[in-house]
Design an enzyme around this catalytic site. Structure first.
Site, PDB file in Angstrom:
ATOM      1  N   SER A 113     -10.833  -0.436   2.727  1.00 36.47           N
ATOM      2  CA  SER A 113     -10.285  -0.409   4.192  1.00 36.47           C
ATOM      3  C   SER A 113      -9.665   1.017   4.357  1.00 36.47           C
ATOM      4  CB  SER A 113      -8.841  -1.147   3.934  1.00 36.47           C
ATOM      5  OG  SER A 113      -9.186  -2.590   3.435  1.00 36.47           O
ATOM      6  N   GLU A 142      -5.300   4.428   5.788  1.00 35.37           N
ATOM      7  CA  GLU A 142      -4.936   4.062   4.404  1.00 35.37           C
ATOM      8  C   GLU A 142      -5.591   5.094   3.300  1.00 35.37           C
ATOM      9  OE1 GLU A 142      -5.612   0.077   2.339  1.00 35.37           O
ATOM     10  OE2 GLU A 142      -6.816   1.219   1.184  1.00 35.37           O
ATOM     11  N   ARG A 182       0.753  -1.354  -0.035  1.00 38.33           N
ATOM     12  CA  ARG A 182       0.029   0.073   0.125  1.00 38.33           C
ATOM     13  C   ARG A 182       0.862   1.221  -0.111  1.00 38.33           C
ATOM     14  NH1 ARG A 182      -3.409  -3.531  -0.646  1.00 38.33           N
ATOM     15  NH2 ARG A 182      -5.404  -3.487  -0.062  1.00 38.33           N
TER      16      ARG A 182
HETATM   17  N1  EPU Z   1     -11.019 -10.182  10.213  1.00 37.95           N
HETATM   18  C1  EPU Z   1     -11.810 -10.433  11.174  1.00 37.95           C
HETATM   19  N2  EPU Z   1     -12.831  -9.577  10.926  1.00 37.95           N
HETATM   20  C2  EPU Z   1     -13.093  -8.678  10.564  1.00 37.95           C
HETATM   21  C3  EPU Z   1     -12.398  -8.516   9.185  1.00 37.95           C
HETATM   22  C4  EPU Z   1     -11.284  -9.436   8.760  1.00 37.95           C
HETATM   23  O1  EPU Z   1     -11.483 -11.085  12.036  1.00 37.95           O
HETATM   24  O2  EPU Z   1     -14.129  -7.942  10.453  1.00 37.95           O
HETATM   25  C5  EPU Z   1      -9.649 -11.339  10.061  1.00 37.95           C
HETATM   26  C6  EPU Z   1     -10.114 -12.494   9.519  1.00 37.95           C
HETATM   27  O3  EPU Z   1      -9.011 -13.316  10.338  1.00 37.95           O
HETATM   28  C7  EPU Z   1      -9.690 -12.447   8.224  1.00 37.95           C
HETATM   29  C8  EPU Z   1      -8.399 -11.510   8.088  1.00 37.95           C
HETATM   30  O4  EPU Z   1      -8.824 -10.656   9.209  1.00 37.95           O
HETATM   31  O5  EPU Z   1      -9.105 -14.028   7.611  1.00 37.95           O
HETATM   32  C9  EPU Z   1      -8.233 -10.903   6.818  1.00 37.95           C
HETATM   33  O6  EPU Z   1      -9.222 -10.314   6.270  1.00 37.95           O
HETATM   34  P1  EPU Z   1      -9.503 -10.040   4.754  1.00 37.95           P
HETATM   35  O7  EPU Z   1      -9.269 -11.081   3.991  1.00 37.95           O
HETATM   36  O8  EPU Z   1     -11.076  -9.553   4.396  1.00 37.95           O
HETATM   37  O9  EPU Z   1      -8.502  -9.009   4.366  1.00 37.95           O
HETATM   38  P2  EPU Z   1      -8.015  -7.630   4.877  1.00 37.95           P
HETATM   39  O10 EPU Z   1      -6.542  -7.835   5.536  1.00 37.95           O
HETATM   40  O11 EPU Z   1      -8.975  -7.070   6.005  1.00 37.95           O
HETATM   41  C10 EPU Z   1      -6.963  -6.944   2.737  1.00 37.95           C
HETATM   42  C11 EPU Z   1      -6.944  -5.306   2.044  1.00 37.95           C
HETATM   43  C12 EPU Z   1      -8.434  -5.488   1.373  1.00 37.95           C
HETATM   44  C13 EPU Z   1      -8.419  -6.452   0.481  1.00 37.95           C
HETATM   45  C14 EPU Z   1      -8.217  -7.879   1.208  1.00 37.95           C
HETATM   46  C15 EPU Z   1      -8.408  -9.108   0.273  1.00 37.95           C
HETATM   47  C16 EPU Z   1      -5.765  -4.127   3.342  1.00 37.95           C
HETATM   48  C17 EPU Z   1      -5.635  -2.676   4.048  1.00 37.95           C
HETATM   49  N3  EPU Z   1      -6.794  -4.355   3.005  1.00 37.95           N
HETATM   50  O12 EPU Z   1      -8.053  -6.836   3.822  1.00 37.95           O
HETATM   51  O13 EPU Z   1      -8.254  -4.001   0.299  1.00 37.95           O
HETATM   52  O14 EPU Z   1      -9.570  -6.341  -0.535  1.00 37.95           O
HETATM   53  O15 EPU Z   1      -7.250  -7.636   1.959  1.00 37.95           O
HETATM   54  O16 EPU Z   1      -7.110  -9.179  -0.310  1.00 37.95           O
HETATM   55  O17 EPU Z   1      -4.606  -4.496   2.943  1.00 37.95           O
HETATM   56  C18 EPU Z   1      -8.786  -1.973   0.226  1.00 37.95           C
HETATM   57  O18 EPU Z   1      -7.476  -1.683   0.299  1.00 37.95           O
HETATM   58  O19 EPU Z   1      -9.684  -0.909   0.152  1.00 37.95           O
HETATM   59  C19 EPU Z   1      -9.192  -3.165   0.493  1.00 37.95           C
HETATM   60  C20 EPU Z   1     -10.558  -3.613   0.621  1.00 37.95           C
END
Ligand code: EPU
Length: 337
Positions: free
Chosen positions: A237, A333, A165
């Site tokens: 995010s 972000e 990012r």
């Molecule tokens: N999780 C929770 N509760 C929640 C959300 C997440 O427990 O409410 C935990 C779960 O364990 C899950 C893990 O967090 O397995 C990861 O969640 P997720 O796969 O939704 O991904 P993220 O790390 O929260 C990142 C990116 C997203 C992207 C997803 C998928 C960042 C800041 N965000 O989110 O990007 O879509 O991975 O690759 O790196 C964006 O940048 O706007 C965005 C949506």
């Protein structure tokens, strides 16, 4: 005719859908138009921001300067071999329209980045990433205009200093360059990346992997977790996933044994901020029209008439609570103005 208008509402130009006015406002669809706007003597003392799709910005007040919307369009083929295609894309193209176009052409590399709101020009700035892919893996060049002297510059992939990012355009050159075109090298013999979360499972339910099927699967997963842009305002995010040293990680794990993490090649760990926020009970929380999305705690939403200030205040409370419990400072972000 002067292309600059006064006191224009930015509500439809930011995906949070918050109300804010631009004192001066114009759009440009070529480098020449941009240069004319940036050298207009009547506005040369005004602070100026360049916006794309408005999907990573939160206005907390009216903008007392000039807002310029990048609408440089076009997809041009630079090189076409049996294995690869290289295309130069106008920064004002819609990101997901480009992904759909490439998938339909059979060009691989962007399919995991389906359905991300925003413009092509914004994609290198924060090195958009999702489902195991980052845009840096397809970008070979970024064309940008130096805002000070209006000289067009070219940045190779290496020059962009891409990271999670992050890029040079978000750090040292923040606000100093206007991205006009992005060059992508895409594969005609794509290798599929299905290792993130439940992507493989989703794809298998639909048959054997193709670019089209991966795109459909990613869209389904995103729709199940993220707010539909037509229903609720958001900027995806709101925070970055924090990265901690292995020492800090061990300490955190000793008190929170079920904390998920992704090991990084440099011995550090990335922790999902959504998990931290979720653990503290914020998911689905609402204060007036500002809220935390009910299916993804990392996403703040505007349920209707929230102001940027209200969303910002909620984000500060979330940061404080994460800091108090986990001793982690969440980084924004989203750009807060
Ligand atoms: N999780 C929770 N509760 C929640 C959300 C997440 O427990 O409410 C935990 C779960 O364990 C899950 C893990 O967090 O397995 C990861 O969640 P997720 O796969 O939704 O991904 P993220 O790390 O929260 C990142 C990116 C997203 C992207 C997803 C998928 C960042 C800041 N965000 O989110 O990007 O879509 O991975 O690759 O790196 C964006 O940048 O706007 C965005 C949506």
């Amino acid at each position: 005719m002067n292309p600059i208008s006064n006191n224009i509402s930015l509500k439809q130009y930011n995906t949070f859908g918050v109300e804010a006015k631009a004192r001066y406002f114009a759009s440009f669809s070529s480098e020449e138009e941009l240069k004319e706007l940036l050298t207009d003597p009547d506005y040369s003392n005004e602070q100026t921001i360049i916006m794309g799709g408005g999907s990573n910005i939160l206005f907390t007040s009216d903008y007392e300067g000039l807002v310029l919307i990048n609408q440089i369009k076009g997809i041009e083929i630079l090189e076409d071999t049996q294995e690869f295609i290289t295309i130069r894309v106008g920064a004002g193209e819609n990101w997901d329209d480009l992904v759909e176009y490439c998938v339909n052409q059979g060009w691989g590399g962007l399919e995991n980045l389906s359905y991300i709101p925003g413009s092509v020009g914004a994609s290198p700035i924060q090195n958009i990433g999702a489902y195991g892919a980052e845009v840096k893996d397809t970008i070979t060049m970024v064309h940008a205009l130096n805002r000070e002297n209006l000289i067009p510059l070219t940045y190779s992939n290496k020059d962009c200093l891409f990271d999670y990012r992050d890029s040079i355009f978000k750090n040292r050159l923040k606000g100093k360059r206007v991205i006009t075109h992005v060059v992508f090298k895409l594969s005609k013999k794509p290798v599929f990346h299905l290792n993130y979360g439940n992507l493989k499972e989703k794809v298998q339910q639909k048959g054997s992997p193709t670019l089209q099927i991966i795109r459909e699967a990613v869209i389904e997963i995103r729709k199940s977790k993220l707010p539909e842009p037509e229903e609720k305002g958001s900027a995806g995010s709101f925070f970055k996933n924090p990265v901690v040293t292995s020492k800090e990680f061990k300490k955190l794990r000793s008190t929170h044994p079920d904390m998920p993490s992704y090991p990084l090649p440099d011995n550090r760990y990335k922790i999902p901020a959504g998990w931290l926020i979720d653990q503290l009970g914020w998911k689905g929380h609402r204060e007036g029209d500002a809220g935390v999305h009910s299916k993804q705690a990392l996403v703040l939403v505007n349920h209707g008439k929230a102001s940027g200030k209200e969303i910002c205040r909620l984000s500060q409370r979330i940061r404080e609570s994460v800091c108090n419990t986990f001793h982690i400072d969440l980084e924004y972000e989203v750009n807060i103005l």
